[in-house]
Scaffold this motif. Sequence first.
Motif, PDB file in Angstrom:
ATOM      1  N   SER A 120     -84.032 -23.107  67.149  1.00 55.13           N
ATOM      2  CA  SER A 120     -83.601 -21.850  67.764  1.00 55.13           C
ATOM      3  C   SER A 120     -82.195 -22.024  68.337  1.00 55.13           C
ATOM      4  N   TYR A 121     -81.292 -21.133  67.939  1.00 53.10           N
ATOM      5  CA  TYR A 121     -79.921 -21.183  68.438  1.00 53.10           C
ATOM      6  C   TYR A 121     -79.887 -20.923  69.939  1.00 53.10           C
ATOM      7  N   PHE A 122     -80.628 -19.911  70.407  1.00 49.95           N
ATOM      8  CA  PHE A 122     -80.607 -19.548  71.820  1.00 49.95           C
ATOM      9  C   PHE A 122     -81.281 -20.622  72.673  1.00 49.95           C
ATOM     10  N   TYR A 123     -82.379 -21.174  72.167  1.00 53.30           N
ATOM     11  CA  TYR A 123     -83.041 -22.274  72.885  1.00 53.30           C
ATOM     12  C   TYR A 123     -82.098 -23.462  73.047  1.00 53.30           C
ATOM     13  N   SER A 124     -81.339 -23.769  71.995  1.00 55.51           N
ATOM     14  CA  SER A 124     -80.387 -24.876  72.052  1.00 55.51           C
ATOM     15  C   SER A 124     -79.284 -24.612  73.073  1.00 55.51           C
ATOM     16  N   ARG A 125     -78.722 -23.394  73.047  1.00 49.31           N
ATOM     17  CA  ARG A 125     -77.629 -23.054  73.958  1.00 49.31           C
ATOM     18  C   ARG A 125     -78.089 -23.014  75.406  1.00 49.31           C
ATOM     19  N   ILE A 126     -79.308 -22.537  75.638  1.00 48.96           N
ATOM     20  CA  ILE A 126     -79.815 -22.435  77.009  1.00 48.96           C
ATOM     21  C   ILE A 126     -80.157 -23.816  77.578  1.00 48.96           C
ATOM     22  N   ALA A 127     -80.755 -24.670  76.754  1.00 49.72           N
ATOM     23  CA  ALA A 127     -81.227 -25.963  77.241  1.00 49.72           C
ATOM     24  C   ALA A 127     -80.136 -27.031  77.307  1.00 49.72           C
ATOM     25  N   GLU A 128     -79.094 -26.899  76.514  1.00 48.96           N
ATOM     26  CA  GLU A 128     -78.069 -27.944  76.441  1.00 48.96           C
ATOM     27  C   GLU A 128     -77.406 -28.254  77.776  1.00 48.96           C
ATOM     28  N   PRO A 129     -76.986 -27.259  78.580  1.00 45.48           N
ATOM     29  CA  PRO A 129     -76.363 -27.600  79.875  1.00 45.48           C
ATOM     30  C   PRO A 129     -77.300 -28.378  80.798  1.00 45.48           C
ATOM     31  N   TYR A 130     -78.584 -28.037  80.792  1.00 46.36           N
ATOM     32  CA  TYR A 130     -79.537 -28.753  81.636  1.00 46.36           C
ATOM     33  C   TYR A 130     -79.738 -30.186  81.150  1.00 46.36           C
ATOM     34  N   LEU A 131     -79.688 -30.362  79.842  1.00 51.82           N
ATOM     35  CA  LEU A 131     -79.800 -31.706  79.284  1.00 51.82           C
ATOM     36  C   LEU A 131     -78.629 -32.575  79.718  1.00 51.82           C
ATOM     37  N   ILE A 132     -77.435 -32.011  79.655  1.00 47.99           N
ATOM     38  CA  ILE A 132     -76.238 -32.751  80.067  1.00 47.99           C
ATOM     39  C   ILE A 132     -76.250 -33.024  81.569  1.00 47.99           C
ATOM     40  N   ALA A 133     -76.696 -32.022  82.350  1.00 52.03           N
ATOM     41  CA  ALA A 133     -76.749 -32.191  83.798  1.00 52.03           C
ATOM     42  C   ALA A 133     -77.744 -33.281  84.191  1.00 52.03           C
ATOM     43  N   PHE A 134     -78.896 -33.292  83.527  1.00 46.74           N
ATOM     44  CA  PHE A 134     -79.892 -34.319  83.831  1.00 46.74           C
ATOM     45  C   PHE A 134     -79.406 -35.701  83.409  1.00 46.74           C
ATOM     46  N   ASN A 135     -78.624 -35.754  82.338  1.00 46.63           N
ATOM     47  CA  ASN A 135     -78.074 -37.041  81.905  1.00 46.63           C
ATOM     48  C   ASN A 135     -77.075 -37.585  82.923  1.00 46.63           C
ATOM     49  N   ALA A 136     -76.383 -36.679  83.633  1.00 44.88           N
ATOM     50  CA  ALA A 136     -75.394 -37.110  84.624  1.00 44.88           C
ATOM     51  C   ALA A 136     -76.040 -37.644  85.897  1.00 44.88           C
ATOM     52  N   ILE A 137     -77.307 -37.311  86.124  1.00 39.80           N
ATOM     53  CA  ILE A 137     -77.994 -37.800  87.322  1.00 39.80           C
ATOM     54  C   ILE A 137     -78.283 -39.287  87.171  1.00 39.80           C
ATOM     55  N   PRO A 138     -77.900 -40.105  88.152  1.00 41.24           N
ATOM     56  CA  PRO A 138     -78.254 -41.537  88.067  1.00 41.24           C
ATOM     57  C   PRO A 138     -79.756 -41.728  88.218  1.00 41.24           C
ATOM     58  N   LYS A 139     -80.405 -42.024  87.092  1.00 41.03           N
ATOM     59  CA  LYS A 139     -81.870 -42.131  87.115  1.00 41.03           C
ATOM     60  C   LYS A 139     -82.368 -43.242  88.032  1.00 41.03           C
ATOM     61  N   LEU A 140     -81.580 -44.288  88.214  1.00 35.37           N
ATOM     62  CA  LEU A 140     -82.008 -45.378  89.088  1.00 35.37           C
ATOM     63  C   LEU A 140     -82.102 -44.922  90.539  1.00 35.37           C
ATOM     64  N   ALA A 141     -81.339 -43.857  90.892  1.00 34.18           N
ATOM     65  CA  ALA A 141     -81.441 -43.327  92.249  1.00 34.18           C
ATOM     66  C   ALA A 141     -82.795 -42.669  92.496  1.00 34.18           C
ATOM     67  N   LEU A 142     -83.467 -42.260  91.421  1.00 37.29           N
ATOM     68  CA  LEU A 142     -84.792 -41.646  91.536  1.00 37.29           C
ATOM     69  C   LEU A 142     -85.906 -42.681  91.554  1.00 37.29           C
ATOM     70  N   ALA A 143     -85.551 -43.942  91.403  1.00 37.16           N
ATOM     71  CA  ALA A 143     -86.565 -44.994  91.314  1.00 37.16           C
ATOM     72  C   ALA A 143     -87.501 -45.022  92.524  1.00 37.16           C
ATOM     73  N   PRO A 144     -86.999 -44.947  93.769  1.00 43.03           N
ATOM     74  CA  PRO A 144     -87.941 -44.951  94.902  1.00 43.03           C
ATOM     75  C   PRO A 144     -88.936 -43.792  94.863  1.00 43.03           C
ATOM     76  N   VAL A 145     -88.460 -42.611  94.451  1.00 42.22           N
ATOM     77  CA  VAL A 145     -89.349 -41.455  94.372  1.00 42.22           C
ATOM     78  C   VAL A 145     -90.415 -41.676  93.302  1.00 42.22           C
ATOM     79  N   LEU A 146     -90.013 -42.211  92.137  1.00 44.92           N
ATOM     80  CA  LEU A 146     -90.955 -42.436  91.050  1.00 44.92           C
ATOM     81  C   LEU A 146     -91.988 -43.496  91.419  1.00 44.92           C
ATOM     82  N   VAL A 147     -91.558 -44.516  92.159  1.00 47.67           N
ATOM     83  CA  VAL A 147     -92.500 -45.552  92.592  1.00 47.67           C
ATOM     84  C   VAL A 147     -93.521 -44.964  93.559  1.00 47.67           C
ATOM     85  N   ILE A 148     -93.059 -44.051  94.434  1.00 50.44           N
ATOM     86  CA  ILE A 148     -93.989 -43.403  95.366  1.00 50.44           C
ATOM     87  C   ILE A 148     -94.974 -42.509  94.601  1.00 50.44           C
TER      88      ILE A 148
END
Length: 287
Positions: A120-148
């Motif tokens: 889907s063209y619209f699904y791709s366009r809508i989801a792409e910014p969120y994908l890039i934004a989530f990639n920019a988040i340092p996942k290791l910073a979420l490690a304490p939350v995930l362990v909890i």
Amino acid sequence: MRDNPEQIILPHELNVQEVGESPFLIEDEELKERRRKRITIIGQVLIGILFFVFWELLAKWKIIDSYYWSSPTIIWETGLIAFTEGTLWSDLLYTSGATILGFLLGTCFGALLGLSFWWSYFYSRIAEPYLIAFNAIPKLALAPVLVILFGIGFSSKVVLAFMMTVIVTAIAAHSGVKSVDSDLEKMLFSLGAKKHHIFTKVVIPSAMPWIVSSLKINIALALAGTIVGEFISSRQGIGRMILYAGQIMNINLVWVGVVVLSILSVFMYVGTVWLEKRLLRGKRIRE
């Protein structure tokens, strides 16, 4: 009866292509490739041996402080004790198991997520910014939350390895989807092909090299996620062993953990190279 002159084939009129495809020439190229691989492996092994010999000599000659930097012989002796009398073997299995499982889950789910953008063209366009934004988040910073959330056991380490790899694979698969020839898609649609036919026969083969290119990065990220999870809180694992050794000031055991992780990463890298060859073998044959 004399032969027809037109049927006589002169030596200079031989098909050059047939000569070029001679099995002798192909076999010669295979021998050269094997020889290059053999020389490469020997060179890699020699560099590793020279590195440890140089390290040992520097420690023996007191050029470096062996208390902080240890030495290969002391690390070997400490490692043998940790294997035979300690928990190094079970820690190694724990870390490698969480890393491989998180790597496989993250790679597979990320590939499916990235490939789904083609539908889907619209699904791709809508989801792409969120994908890039989530990639920019340092996942290791979420490690304490995930362990909890997932506890200090095996599950939290797998989730961390999964989080480190899923977005990288999704972005790689999405890039592969965008590289598909749109003219080829239009031609296949005009010939009566269904969308699922194009997806399986064109989109997935076109995106596969992009997905495979992320494997070597993903295995390193998965290992990093697992170790960070073990640093935060864990009952087992190489990361927990290194953290414990640092707390009791056993520097030699710290270096044992570092060397074991280095060896483990090399084996995992070799495994991804083998997997890459298997996944792209069919594509190379078609090309």
